[in-house]
Structures are given as structure tokens and as C-alpha cells.
Design a protein around this motif. Structure first.
Motif, PDB file in Angstrom:
ATOM      1  N   MET A  14       0.821  -1.210   0.000  1.00  0.00           N
ATOM      2  CA  MET A  14       0.000   0.000   0.000  1.00  0.00           C
ATOM      3  C   MET A  14       0.859   1.267   0.000  1.00  0.00           C
ATOM      4  SD  MET A  14      -1.158   0.497   3.837  1.00  0.00           S
ATOM      5  CE  MET A  14      -0.099   0.040   5.178  1.00  0.00           C
ATOM      6  N   ASN A  15       1.927   1.238  -0.843  1.00  0.00           N
ATOM      7  CA  ASN A  15       2.782   2.416  -0.908  1.00  0.00           C
ATOM      8  C   ASN A  15       2.208   3.462  -1.849  1.00  0.00           C
ATOM      9  OD1 ASN A  15       4.678   1.604   0.916  1.00  0.00           O
ATOM     10  ND2 ASN A  15       5.793   0.393  -0.601  1.00  0.00           N
ATOM     11  N   LEU A  16       1.379   4.301  -1.334  1.00  0.00           N
ATOM     12  CA  LEU A  16       0.797   5.365  -2.143  1.00  0.00           C
ATOM     13  C   LEU A  16       1.858   6.471  -2.244  1.00  0.00           C
ATOM     14  CD1 LEU A  16      -1.972   6.119  -3.453  1.00  0.00           C
ATOM     15  CD2 LEU A  16      -2.470   7.403  -1.370  1.00  0.00           C
ATOM     16  N   ASP A  17       2.119   6.956  -3.466  1.00  0.00           N
ATOM     17  CA  ASP A  17       3.224   7.911  -3.620  1.00  0.00           C
ATOM     18  C   ASP A  17       2.774   9.367  -3.506  1.00  0.00           C
ATOM     19  OD1 ASP A  17       1.775   8.110  -5.867  1.00  0.00           O
ATOM     20  OD2 ASP A  17       3.388   7.682  -7.287  1.00  0.00           O
ATOM     21  N   ARG A  18       1.735   9.596  -2.744  1.00  0.00           N
ATOM     22  CA  ARG A  18       1.286  10.965  -2.510  1.00  0.00           C
ATOM     23  C   ARG A  18       0.560  11.034  -1.176  1.00  0.00           C
ATOM     24  NH1 ARG A  18      -4.192  11.388  -2.991  1.00  0.00           N
ATOM     25  NH2 ARG A  18      -5.307   9.857  -4.259  1.00  0.00           N
ATOM     26  N   THR A  19       0.323  12.270  -0.694  1.00  0.00           N
ATOM     27  CA  THR A  19      -0.453  12.398   0.551  1.00  0.00           C
ATOM     28  C   THR A  19      -1.930  12.172   0.251  1.00  0.00           C
ATOM     29  OG1 THR A  19      -0.682  14.766   0.145  1.00  0.00           O
ATOM     30  CG2 THR A  19       1.087  14.103   1.634  1.00  0.00           C
ATOM     31  N   LEU A  20      -2.663  11.726   1.271  1.00  0.00           N
ATOM     32  CA  LEU A  20      -4.127  11.661   1.141  1.00  0.00           C
ATOM     33  C   LEU A  20      -4.665  13.054   1.419  1.00  0.00           C
ATOM     34  CD1 LEU A  20      -5.276   8.412   2.994  1.00  0.00           C
ATOM     35  CD2 LEU A  20      -5.224   8.823   0.521  1.00  0.00           C
ATOM     36  N   LYS A  21      -5.600  13.487   0.594  1.00  0.00           N
ATOM     37  CA  LYS A  21      -6.172  14.827   0.764  1.00  0.00           C
ATOM     38  C   LYS A  21      -7.440  14.732   1.616  1.00  0.00           C
ATOM     39  CE  LYS A  21      -3.120  16.421  -2.237  1.00  0.00           C
ATOM     40  NZ  LYS A  21      -2.332  15.175  -2.393  1.00  0.00           N
ATOM     41  N   MET A  22      -7.436  15.527   2.680  1.00  0.00           N
ATOM     42  CA  MET A  22      -8.551  15.487   3.640  1.00  0.00           C
ATOM     43  C   MET A  22      -9.428  16.724   3.519  1.00  0.00           C
ATOM     44  SD  MET A  22      -8.127  15.490   7.778  1.00  0.00           S
ATOM     45  CE  MET A  22      -9.498  15.531   8.905  1.00  0.00           C
ATOM     46  N   GLY A  23     -10.732  16.533   3.600  1.00  0.00           N
ATOM     47  CA  GLY A  23     -11.675  17.651   3.697  1.00  0.00           C
ATOM     48  C   GLY A  23     -12.411  17.531   5.015  1.00  0.00           C
ATOM     49  N   MET A  24     -13.084  18.611   5.415  1.00  0.00           N
ATOM     50  CA  MET A  24     -13.806  18.558   6.691  1.00  0.00           C
ATOM     51  C   MET A  24     -15.120  19.303   6.592  1.00  0.00           C
ATOM     52  SD  MET A  24     -12.470  19.694  10.448  1.00  0.00           S
ATOM     53  CE  MET A  24     -11.770  18.131  10.849  1.00  0.00           C
ATOM     54  N   VAL A  25     -16.146  18.740   7.242  1.00  0.00           N
ATOM     55  CA  VAL A  25     -17.409  19.465   7.420  1.00  0.00           C
ATOM     56  C   VAL A  25     -17.627  19.592   8.923  1.00  0.00           C
ATOM     57  CG1 VAL A  25     -19.851  19.625   6.843  1.00  0.00           C
ATOM     58  CG2 VAL A  25     -18.313  18.400   5.301  1.00  0.00           C
ATOM     59  N   GLY A  26     -17.853  20.820   9.398  1.00  0.00           N
ATOM     60  CA  GLY A  26     -17.910  21.099  10.839  1.00  0.00           C
ATOM     61  C   GLY A  26     -16.516  21.492  11.318  1.00  0.00           C
ATOM     62  N   GLY A  27     -16.430  21.767  12.611  1.00  0.00           N
ATOM     63  CA  GLY A  27     -15.111  22.144  13.152  1.00  0.00           C
ATOM     64  C   GLY A  27     -14.807  23.614  12.931  1.00  0.00           C
ATOM     65  N   GLY A  28     -15.860  24.444  12.950  1.00  0.00           N
ATOM     66  CA  GLY A  28     -15.677  25.896  12.790  1.00  0.00           C
ATOM     67  C   GLY A  28     -15.145  26.555  14.052  1.00  0.00           C
ATOM     68  N   PRO A  29     -15.121  27.917  14.061  1.00  0.00           N
ATOM     69  CA  PRO A  29     -14.574  28.622  15.231  1.00  0.00           C
ATOM     70  C   PRO A  29     -15.293  28.207  16.529  1.00  0.00           C
ATOM     71  CG  PRO A  29     -15.059  30.145  13.421  1.00  0.00           C
ATOM     72  CD  PRO A  29     -15.606  28.825  13.009  1.00  0.00           C
ATOM     73  N   GLY A  30     -14.521  27.835  17.525  1.00  0.00           N
ATOM     74  CA  GLY A  30     -15.082  27.474  18.837  1.00  0.00           C
ATOM     75  C   GLY A  30     -15.604  26.052  18.926  1.00  0.00           C
ATOM     76  N   ALA A  31     -15.537  25.300  17.856  1.00  0.00           N
ATOM     77  CA  ALA A  31     -16.037  23.916  17.891  1.00  0.00           C
ATOM     78  C   ALA A  31     -15.042  23.027  18.632  1.00  0.00           C
ATOM     79  CB  ALA A  31     -16.254  23.392  16.479  1.00  0.00           C
ATOM     80  N   PHE A  32     -15.549  21.917  19.183  1.00  0.00           N
ATOM     81  CA  PHE A  32     -14.688  21.031  19.965  1.00  0.00           C
ATOM     82  C   PHE A  32     -13.972  19.986  19.092  1.00  0.00           C
ATOM     83  CE2 PHE A  32     -14.973  17.061  22.900  1.00  0.00           C
ATOM     84  CZ  PHE A  32     -13.603  17.078  23.104  1.00  0.00           C
ATOM     85  N   ILE A  33     -14.728  19.041  18.544  1.00  0.00           N
ATOM     86  CA  ILE A  33     -14.085  17.819  18.060  1.00  0.00           C
ATOM     87  C   ILE A  33     -13.412  17.977  16.691  1.00  0.00           C
ATOM     88  CG2 ILE A  33     -15.873  16.506  16.824  1.00  0.00           C
ATOM     89  CD1 ILE A  33     -13.772  15.205  19.781  1.00  0.00           C
ATOM     90  N   GLY A  34     -13.846  18.979  15.915  1.00  0.00           N
ATOM     91  CA  GLY A  34     -13.228  19.185  14.600  1.00  0.00           C
ATOM     92  C   GLY A  34     -11.721  19.387  14.720  1.00  0.00           C
ATOM     93  N   GLU A  35     -11.300  20.168  15.709  1.00  0.00           N
ATOM     94  CA  GLU A  35      -9.868  20.447  15.894  1.00  0.00           C
ATOM     95  C   GLU A  35      -9.118  19.156  16.282  1.00  0.00           C
ATOM     96  OE1 GLU A  35      -8.100  22.937  15.022  1.00  0.00           O
ATOM     97  OE2 GLU A  35      -6.235  22.237  15.949  1.00  0.00           O
TER      98      GLU A  35
END
Ligand code: NAD
Length: 390
Positions: free
Chosen positions: A1-22
Motif C-alpha cells: 500500500m505504498n501510495l506515492d502521494r499524501t491523502l487529501k482530507m476535507g472537513m465538514v464542521g469544526g468551525g470557530p469554537g467547535a470542539f471535536i473538529g480540531e
């Protein structure tokens, strides 16, 4: 499983002051190979963009909504486009967002409880199957090395059959009407529309249920529950007491509470087998206490060589030598590492090793929702003992 690039992550939630997104942002990147590239971070599009700016993300990938994110990301070539998305919003949003992402072909790491009812959870099981995408559910307590050691010891049968499971999850932060002060995390957790049918049960009871089944491999078959809203005017339960029957004849007690003044995040589990007992505390996670009949108590300590011999999964989940405490972020990161390695296997058409395929999935989310519906049905019933709803 040698992937030759980084996995690109997106996020929904985790805005200013949010707990678990960070926490997701930190834990997902702890082992490298993952890059956060964009997201729709807040219910308010302006705050979403503000968060993206704070995170120094490419302006073009700071989205106002998750639908905009999906639409625009799909226009980018594979490799540049987001590979997986963390869904870290309040509970009522998990289903529509996860569904839209999976149907668009994105892998998903979703927060618990997975949905707000069993119907949505069953639909999501089918959507995941059809999508052929990887779906992870963030029951982070399964990521602790000493929980994996406990699982491997109990399931080896070394101490005989499991007879009794006691799992407790007391917190005290909702002992007053905090929601009335506008506190963000309390406000949605006590609102049935955003939280679901059970407050404390959904928020932390599902973690306790998942932990008991993960360690023992047994399934809850019957429940007898009692729910209370101690704080005046609160619409959802803030205290849960429950007797359990498990497959194989084991019995259990599950208690979750958010009005236990002075308690912080005291998730604790005791597993009593025929010839030995195990005890683990989330607030002291580097130790597993084991007692055998007629012998002195043993304390197993994370990071020692003998741990890896008993549980390769515990060794895989260990980054620091013994005596250098690891805790919440590292356990969270362990679930992320297994989830992202599984995605890498998928992208490189490599077989997934069972030690990698060890993270909570959509079926665990369905069990969590079935647990909650049984909890509510039992609490409302006269006969009390209720079959686990399938
Ligand atoms: P929070 O209130 O701190 O944050 C929620 C964030 O989601 C906010 O920024 C809000 O604006 C955003 N949001 C809401 N709807 C949105 C939408 N449609 N699109 C984009 N963003 C949206 O909540 P929290 O405490 O971080 O909890 C979030 C989720 O994580 C819940 O499901 C909760 O049960 C779960 N959680 C899990 C753990 C764990 O240990 N695994 C711990 C805490 C929370």
C-alpha cells in the motif's frame, strides 16, 4: 500500500469554537501522509471561510457549504481532489452529509452517534455498501492500546467465558442548565432535533455500548433501562441507568451520566470472566489492571515489550516508550491511521491486513442507533426488559 502521494482530507464542521473538529485535524495528521486541503467548517458560511483562513488553506477550497464543496472538489483531478472527508457536525447533519459524500465517491470518517435514528442508520449501511468507499466511525475509545490489549486478552479465552461487564461513563458538565447560557456544545446536545431521541445516551452512552462490545466481542441482546432528565426544563435525558444481557449469557450494567458533579470524562470498564477480571480507566489509559484468582493484581503498562507479545494491535497503536504518557489524541490518531491505511490499500489495490482493518465502521454505527432505540423503548415501557431492536 505504498501510495506515492499524501491523502487529501476535507472537513465538514469544526468551525470557530467547535470542539471535536480540531481534534480530528490534529489526530488525522499525527502520523503524516494526510493533508487538510479544504472544508465547509461552519453552519454559517462566513465563519466557515474565517476558519479556513485561520487554517491557512487555499482560498479556492474554503467552501460555504458541504454541497458547494462536493460540487467543486469533483471538478478537480483525482490526486488533487479531496480523498476523504471528516464529518464533525452535530448529530442531525451526519446522515445527509455522509450520504452526499459517499454518493459522490468520497471516503468518510463520521462522528458518532452515526445518525439520529435506526432508519437512517440502515439506509447508510446500504449507501456505504453501494459506494464501495471506506467509512469510519469515530468511536475513539477503541483506539487505545490498552483497550486493544484488553480485547485480545478477553477474546483469547485465557480467563474463560465473560460473565459480567460493568461499564460506566459519568460526566458532570451538564449538571446545570448550561444550554440556557448559549454554550454551543450544550445547546445542540439538549435539543432533540439536533441530538436525536436520547441526550446523554446518544452523546456518551453509545461510546460505553461500543466499548463493551468491542472488548468482549459479545452483542447486547436485551436491555432494561431507566432515563432521567434531572435538570428542570431539559427535553432530553441527562442520566442513563441500564441493565444488559449479552449473547453467550453474560450480564452487564451500563451507566452514563452528565449530571455527576465533579466527574470529568470518567469512562471505565470492568470485564469479569470465569478466572480473571480486567479493569480500564479512560482517565488513566496507559494501564490495564488484571486480577486472577488466587494471585496478586497485575498492572500492564503501555509501551513495554511484553504488551506487544500479547497484543500486536496494542504495539501498533503505541508511539512512545513506557512512562511517556499517551492519551486521547493518540488513540484518536490510531483510528485515523487504520482508516487512512485502509483507503491507501483501496487506492493501490492491496489486501487490507486485519490489524489495519481495526476501526469502527458503519455496522457499529447501526448497533449504536439500535442500542438507543432499545434504550428509549425500554425506558418508556412497563415491562422494562426489552429485546435489542434489530
Ligand atoms: P460543536 O458544537 O463544538 O461543533 C459543531 C460544528 O459543526 C460547529 O462549528 C458548527 O457550526 C458546525 N456545523 C453545524 N452544522 C453544519 C453544517 N451543516 N455544515 C458545516 N458545519 C456545520 O460540536 P462538537 O462537540 O464538536 O460535536 C460534533 C460531533 O462530534 C457530534 O456529533 C458529537 O457527538 C461528536 N463528538 C464526538 C466526540 C468523540 O469523543 N468521538 C467528542 C465530542 C463530540
Amino acid at each position: 500500500m505504498n501510495l506515492d502521494r499524501t491523502l487529501k482530507m476535507g472537513m465538514v464542521g469544526g468551525g470557530p469554537g467547535a470542539f471535536i473538529g480540531e481534534v480530528h485535524r490534529k489526530a488525522s495528521r499525527m502520523d503524516g501522509g494526510v493533508e487538510l486541503v479544504g472544508g465547509a467548517f461552519d453552519i454559517n458560511p462566513r465563519k466557515s471561510k474565517q476558519m479556513a483562513k485561520e487554517l491557512i488553506l487555499d482560498k479556492k477550497r474554503c467552501y460555504g457549504t458541504y454541497t458547494e464543496m462536493i460540487e467543486k472538489e469533483l471538478k478537480l483531478p483525482v490526486g488533487e481532489r479531496v480523498d476523504f472527508v471528516a464529518v464533525t457536525t452535530p448529530n442531525n447533519w451526519h446522515f445527509p452529509i455522509a450520504k452526499a459524500l459517499l454518493e459522490a465517491g468520497f471516503h468518510v470518517m463520521c462522528e458518532k452517534p452515526m445518525t439520529i435514528n435506526v432508519a437512517e442508520a440502515k439506509a447508510l449501511v446500504q449507501i456505504v455498501k453501494k459506494s464501495k468507499c471506506v467509512f469510519g466511525l469515530m468511536h475513539n475509545y477503541t483506539g487505545y492500546p490498552m483497550v486493544k490489549l484488553a480485547r485480545d486478552m478477553v477474546r483469547s479465552g485465557k480467563y474463560g467465558k465473560v460473565r459480567k461487564i460493568v461499564v460506566k461513563y459519568p460526566q458532570g458538565w451538564l449538571a446545570t442548565a448550561l444550554e440556557k447560557t448559549g454554550q454551543m456544545q450544550a445547546a445542540w446536545r439538549t435539543d432533540p432535533k439536533q441530538s436525536g431521541g436520547s441526550g446523554c445516551g446518544g452523546d456518551i452512552g453509545t461510546h460505553a455500548e461500543n466499548l463493551a462490545e468491542y472488548i468482549t466481542g459479545l452483542k447486547i441482546t436485551d436491555m432494561c433501562s431507566d432515563l432521567t432528565s434531572f435538570v428542570k426544563g431539559r427535553k432530553l435525558d441527562d442520566d442513563v441507568n441500564c441493565l444488559l444481557k449479552f449473547s453467550g449469557g453474560a450480564k452487564g450494567i451500563l451507566h452514563a451520566s452528565q449530571i455527576s458533579v465533579g466527574e470529568e470524562n470518567n469512562l471505565t470498564i470492568y470485564v469479569h470472566c470465569e478466572t480473571g477480571s480486567l479493569e480500564w480507566h479512560q482517565e488513566h489509559p496507559n494501564y490495564l489492571y488484571v486480577r486472577e484468582m488466587g494471585k496478586p493484581e497485575h498492572v500492564y503498562k503501555r509501551g513495554n515489550d511484553y504488551i506487544g507479545k500479547l497484543s500486536p494491535a496494542a504495539a501498533r497503536g503505541t508511539r512512545l516508550p513506557s512512562g511517556h504518557p499517551e492519551a486521547f489524541l493518540e488513540a484518536f490518531a490510531n483510528n485515523y491511521r487504520n482508516f487512512t491505511d485502509t483507503i491507501r490499500c483501496k487506492l493501490t489495490r492491496t489486501k487490507v491486513d486485519p490489524i489495519v482493518n481495526d476501526f469502527p465502521k458503519v455496522q457499529d454505527g447501526l448497533r449504536g442507533m439500535q442500542f438507543l432505540e432499545t434504550l428509549l423503548a425500554s425506558a418508556k415501557s412497563k415491562q422494562k426488559w426489552t429485546k435489542f431492536k434489530k
